[in-house]
Scaffold this active site. Structure first.
Site, mmCIF file in Angstrom:
data_model
loop_
_atom_site.group_PDB
_atom_site.id
_atom_site.type_symbol
_atom_site.label_atom_id
_atom_site.label_comp_id
_atom_site.label_asym_id
_atom_site.label_seq_id
_atom_site.Cartn_x
_atom_site.Cartn_y
_atom_site.Cartn_z
ATOM 1 C CG ASP A 1 -1.926 1.144 1.165
ATOM 2 O OD1 ASP A 1 -2.974 0.948 0.523
ATOM 3 O OD2 ASP A 1 -1.657 2.223 1.740
ATOM 4 C CG ASP B 1 -3.500 3.693 -2.104
ATOM 5 O OD1 ASP B 1 -4.371 2.814 -1.938
ATOM 6 O OD2 ASP B 1 -3.197 4.514 -1.226
#
Length: 845
Positions: free
Chosen positions: A460, A503
């Site tokens: 992440d 993301d």
């Protein structure tokens, strides 16, 4: 001759009848006039005799003399004494009075009786004043007697007719001979003309023979035939312009049949063009066919198909000629980049052409703007043919092939793109979430069979939302695009790298130990830290990443649990300060499983306590800018006004077996809220296939809908490809039941998987929701725009409404409106809210 004989006989017969009737009429007229004159002469003579004071004997002698005068002629004369004279002077020998005589005596007027073959004239002897002194019983104007004159001219007419017939019979041979001679001369000339036409027509075996067809060289001998031949020459001239050989028509029809685009044609489009070239060669010797495609700005692909393998020199000459054609065309700039691709059969006699043959025999068709598939031109190199019609046919074929080849190439390209995007993330070119899960499950099964370990990294990006909010999505997208290749460089060949969403990324490391996996994870962190992206104002943005690591089979023995474990490790890394790898110690493994269990318990408790809250995200119709529907999103109410999003608890609910209760609860609450504001639009509800598969699902659904007072036609159930792959057969039956009950169906995230098109074919779909990643980039990415346009056109043909997701700007909304998209959903339209109608910028229907 037969016709002439019939005409002659008819003419003779008509002449005989007409002349006979004229003769009879003339004789009858003459007889009538002669009878009247003879009667008058007889009366005058008798009157003169009576004036001398004649005696009875003299009167009888006069009557006898009159009668005897005409004894041997067709004429008979008889004098009759009337009743008045008989009364005064007595009767004389005479025939009895018939009706005609009595009528003549009574009326004192002449009477003509025309019978067949004769005339009877009755003249009354009318008393005058001077007659009264001898006939005292008579009165002036009274008939004293009558003179009868009969003429029989039938023998005369019959004789005349016989003589006329003899004359006709005598003339007939002469007339027939003259007619025969005339007929013979006319027949010879006609036969000569017919033979000449037959010989000319016999020479015509094809359209090309029409050039030698000429009629004016023959003299038919008749002015009318000469004019006819002149008209025939005009007809031939027109036929040369419009006529097409039968085999050319068969060729064109056969070629048109091959223009049907099938999946095989799309898959092997090069072989398809080669077969078309072979068909064209059956009519016109054609050495080469080429097509020019625009694949980018001033970048072109030239596909060249040869009927025979060209020798190197011929190929070089053709390439130079093609490049020269493009360079000389004003529609292309001199900076155009052209890549040639040659397609030639492996065997056959080599083809040799010189520069003159290439230049002279090459025919091209270029268009002002690229057509479908990016095609901008097509052409052939064929031997010169003098047939204008055949050249027109070839022009027609080229024009048609321009569209067909363009369509085939377009479908081939779009199919290839859809196949690619079915497995790839369009922004980063990495595997997408659907493919990741397929590869993940495959890796688990393979590791079980072969008994080895593998690692899962959940990555992440730290503070990525801040980059998007501060510098815009353009910079954010560029950051993601730079991150993907940077990480690829530190991975091993065979490692699986995918974008999970937003993301978040995932990496599978096959056949690896925990230590080696940790080394790879550290390299990923270093690659993320070293990466920089320029901003719009010339600055630079850098970032970092956090990673959660899980190892199979130490941390879990199935893909779902292993992913949840790695996700928990990612959460641990984030809480520990970011930019690090979250990897559990032996003590923490039990803690992670305990946390996972606690999350499951938290979800179950929320369902039991009724803390499931529906959120509503508006869906707007682009035609009218009104909110026509809401998508229902599940949330769990936690501390205060905070809510847990569905992505964090759906998998736990499914594993705990309470997903159907969660779906029922959120659906009932959502429908009651909709009913409370009397909203008449659509309600989009996401349902898990596991809930749909329950035996009492339909019964429960009908009960909820009935209790809320919402029409089934307002409710739209959303399904996604990932959810339905393993349940498609069962789901097909359940979807059919939903449609029969009046509910509607939508496919969510359409385009995220290639199998989505199977659902269009198998399910009665009402709405398509296009994957948001395609919508977000339509202003910058031509491929995404083309993909959205293709889906929109497909949906329009199938009478399905299209919903564009992730609409986050006015510019994107206007572009979608120009593309003909029906509905839009996204943060620009409205964010999800727990209260219907709150913070609404667009009116409800």
């Amino acid at each position: 001759m037969a016709a002439s004989a019939v005409v002659a006989v008819g003419f003779f017969g008509a002449s005989y009848v007409v002349v006979g009737r004229i003769l009879e009429h003339t004789v009858r007229e003459n007889a009538r006039d002669a009878s009247a004159a003879l009667a008058q002469v007889a009366f005058t003579g008798m009157y003169q005799l009576m004036s001398t004071g004649w005696q009875r004997k003299q009167a009888l002698q006069f009557v006898t003399a009159i009668r005897d005068t005409a004894r041997d002629t067709p004429t008979e004369v008889q004098i009759y004494r009337g009743p008045v004279v008989v009364a005064d002077h007595g009767e004389i020998e005479q025939p009895p009075l018939d009706a005609a005589l009595r009528e003549t005596l009574a009326a004192a007027r002449p009477l003509i009786d025309e019978r067949d073959g004769g005339v009877r004239y009755l003249m009354p002897l009318v008393a005058e004043q001077r007659c009264i002194r001898c006939h005292s019983s008579a009165e002036v104007g009274q008939a004293l007697g009558a003179i009868e004159v009969k003429q029989d001219f039938a023998p005369l007419v019959a004789k005349a007719r016989r003589e006329f017939m003899l004359w006709l019979l005598g003339l007939a041979p002469l007339l027939m001979g003259a007619a025969a001679l005339a007929v013979w001369r006319v027949s010879r000339r006609i036969e000569a003309s017919v033979v000449a036409v037959s010989q000319v027509v016999a020479q015509v075996n094809g359209v090309a023979d029409l050039r030698q067809l000429e009629f004016t060289r023959y003299d038919p001998g008749f002015t009318e035939f000469h004019d006819l031949f002149s008209h025939l020459n005009d007809l031939v001239a027109k036929l040369r312009q419009v006529a097409v050989d039968k085999h050319v028509l068969r060729f064109e029809i056969g070629l048109m049949e091959k223009f049907v685009i099938t999946s095989e044609v799309v898959r092997d489009w090069g072989e398809y063009i080669a077969r078309l070239l072979a068909e064209i060669n059956t009519v016109m010797p054609t050495h080469m066919l080429f097509s020019l495609f625009e694949v980018g700005d001033e970048v072109f692909d030239l596909e060249v198909f040869w009927s025979r393998p060209p020798v190197p020199e011929t190929r070089r000459i053709m390439e130079e000629h093609m490049r020269r054609l493009v360079a000389e065309d004003s529609r292309f700039s001199g900076l155009s980049q052209i890549t040639l691709h040659h397609h030639a059969p492996s065997g056959g006699e080599p083809l040799e052409l010189d520069a003159e043959e290439v230049a002279l025999h090459t025919k091209t068709l270029m268009v002002e703007r690229p057509k479908i598939g990016g095609i901008v031109g097509i052409g052939v190199n064929a031997e010169v043919v003098d047939d204008d019609t055949l050249r027109l046919v070839m022009d027609s074929i080229l024009s048609t092939m321009l569209n067909v080849v363009g369509s085939v190439k377009a479908i081939h390209k779009y199919t290839r793109d859809m196949e690619y995007y079915a497995t790839r993330d369009p922004l980063t070119d990495l595997y997408n979430r659907r493919v990741f899960w397929e590869l993940f499950d495959y890796e688990v099964a393979r590791a079980q069979r072969h008994g080895y370990r593998f690692a899962l990294l959940v990555v992440d990006l730290d503070n990525f939302k801040l980059i998007n909010d501060s510098h815009g999505h353009v910079v954010g997208d560029r950051y993601l695009q730079r991150f993907a290749p940077a990480v690829k460089q530190v991975l091993r060949p065979g490692d699986i790298f995918a974008r999970y969403g937003g993301d978040e990324f995932v990496i599978l490391l096959p056949d690896i130990t925990q230590g080696a996996a940790l080394v790879v994870a550290q390299r990923v962190l270093e690659a993320a830290r070293a990466m920089e992206v320029e901003t719009q104002d010339g600055g630079k943005v850098s970032g970092s990443a956090s990673i959660g690591l899980a190892l199979y089979p130490q941390h879990a023995e199935n893909s779902e649990d292993l992913f949840l474990f790695a996700d928990n490790m990612l959460f641990k890394a984030k809480n520990a300060g970011k930019h690090q790898v979250g990897i559990p110690s032996e003590e923490e493994v039990a803690e992670v499983f305990r946390d996972m269990t606690e999350t499951t318990v938290q979800v179950v408790n929320a369902i039991n306590e009724g803390r499931i809250v529906p959120f509503f995200q508006p869906i707007m119709a682009l035609d009218g800018n009104r909110i026509v529907g809401f998508e229902v999103l599940s949330r769990i109410a936690i501390e205060g006004e905070q809510h847990m999003e569905a992505a964090r608890f759906i998998e736990f609910a499914e594993k705990a077996g309470v997903i159907h209760r969660l779906d029922s609860m959120v659906m009932e609450k959502a429908l009651r809220n909709i009913a409370a504001i009397e909203f008449s639009g659509y309600v989009f509800i996401n349902l898990s296939p596991r809930a749909l598969a329950l035996s009492d699902f339909m019964q429960s659904l009908r009960g909820i809908v009935a209790s809320c007072g919402i029409a089934p036609a307002q409710i739209v159930f959303e399904i996604t490809e990932r959810d339905t792959v393993k349940n498609i057969v069962v789901l097909e039956k359940l979807v059919g039941e939903l449609k029969l009950a009046g509910f509607k169906l939508a496919i969510d995230d359409f385009g995220s998987g290639f199998s989505s098109f199977q659902y269009l074919r198998r399910f009665p779909v009402d709405f398509l929701k296009i994957e948001g990643d395609f919508i977000a980039k339509i202003l910058e990415n031509k491929k995404d725009r083309a993909f959205v346009q293709t889906i929109a056109q497909l949906a329009a043909d199938l009478k399905i409404q299209v919903i564009a997701e992730h609409v986050e700007s006015a510019e994107v909304l206007e572009e979608l409106r120009a593309m003909g998209i029906d509905l839009a959903q996204g943060y620009y339209i409205g964010r999800p809210e727990s209260e219907l109608g709150r913070n609404m910028r667009w009116p409800l229907i």
